[in-house]
Motif scaffolding. Structure first.
Motif, short mmCIF file in Angstrom:
data_model
loop_
_atom_site.label_atom_id
_atom_site.label_comp_id
_atom_site.label_asym_id
_atom_site.label_seq_id
_atom_site.Cartn_x
_atom_site.Cartn_y
_atom_site.Cartn_z
N MET A 106 1.68 -6.44 5.99
CA MET A 106 0.58 -6.32 4.62
C MET A 106 -0.60 -6.74 4.54
SD MET A 106 4.15 -8.23 2.26
CE MET A 106 2.68 -8.21 0.79
N LYS A 107 -1.03 -7.24 5.92
CA LYS A 107 -2.47 -8.73 6.01
C LYS A 107 -3.32 -7.51 6.60
CE LYS A 107 -1.41 -13.17 6.77
NZ LYS A 107 -1.08 -14.08 8.01
N SER A 111 -2.20 1.71 4.71
CA SER A 111 -1.98 2.78 3.97
C SER A 111 -1.46 2.05 3.06
CB SER A 111 -1.36 3.77 4.04
OG SER A 111 0.18 3.65 4.24
N GLU A 112 -1.40 2.52 1.58
CA GLU A 112 -0.42 2.19 0.36
C GLU A 112 1.10 1.77 0.99
OE1 GLU A 112 -2.01 0.44 -2.44
OE2 GLU A 112 -3.52 0.16 -1.30
N ILE A 113 1.40 2.80 1.58
CA ILE A 113 1.85 3.37 1.72
C ILE A 113 3.15 2.17 2.43
CG2 ILE A 113 4.40 4.68 3.25
CD1 ILE A 113 3.00 7.17 1.17
N GLN A 119 5.48 -4.97 1.90
CA GLN A 119 6.04 -6.19 0.69
C GLN A 119 8.07 -5.38 0.91
OE1 GLN A 119 4.71 -4.31 -3.15
NE2 GLN A 119 4.59 -6.88 -3.77
N ALA A 120 8.66 -4.40 0.83
CA ALA A 120 9.98 -4.58 0.81
C ALA A 120 10.65 -4.76 1.70
CB ALA A 120 10.58 -3.18 0.30
#
Length: 140
Positions: A106-107, A111-113, A119-120
């Motif tokens: 996450m850091k 890409s957003e994906i 995150q999931a």
């Protein structure tokens, strides 16, 4: 009125539990639900967390699920889980490592994906760690 119902907990990989139950508590999307024999029929989504099972003449059992569906019929309750792991098979070291990897991803998102995937994975690892902690506290 019966005092038990048949419970099936299955994932894509295997059948985790199939047998009689006097009661279960499951992590429904809108909060924990308790199911006793002759419960009103229902169909609901479940979130990551522990399913507690009280079978006749046995100690309470726990199964970790990571999402899926819960169906209640007059004499049968079925949980179709995305992932299901027996409580005793949860691995704290693996969950901590998965959490660390997800936080790192996450850091360093590209890409957003990738961010959404990390995150999931973080949510899944945190849910497993919470389940492990609950099992540990219940054992004492």
């Amino acid at each position: 009125m019966g005092t038990i119902f048949h419970l099936d907990i299955v994932s894509a990989e295997e059948s985790i539990y199939s047998g009689p139950a006097e009661f279960i508590a499951a992590p429904a999307l809108m909060g924990e639900v308790g199911i006793f024999p002759n419960h009103t029929p229902m169909l609901t989504r479940i979130r990551s967390g522990m399913v507690r099972i009280k079978a006749p003449l046995k100690d309470e059992e726990a199964v970790y699920v990571s999402g899926g569906m819960l169906e209640v019929q007059p004499d049968v309750v079925t949980i179709l889980a995305d992932t299901a792991i027996r409580g005793n098979d949860l691995d704290e070291a693996k969950a901590l490592e998965a959490k660390r990897r997800a936080e790192e991803a996450m850091k360093n998102k590209i890409s957003e994906i990738e961010y959404a995937r990390a995150q999931a994975e973080l949510i899944e690892a945190a849910a497993q760690l919470t389940a492990i902690q609950k099992l540990r506290n219940r054992g004492h």
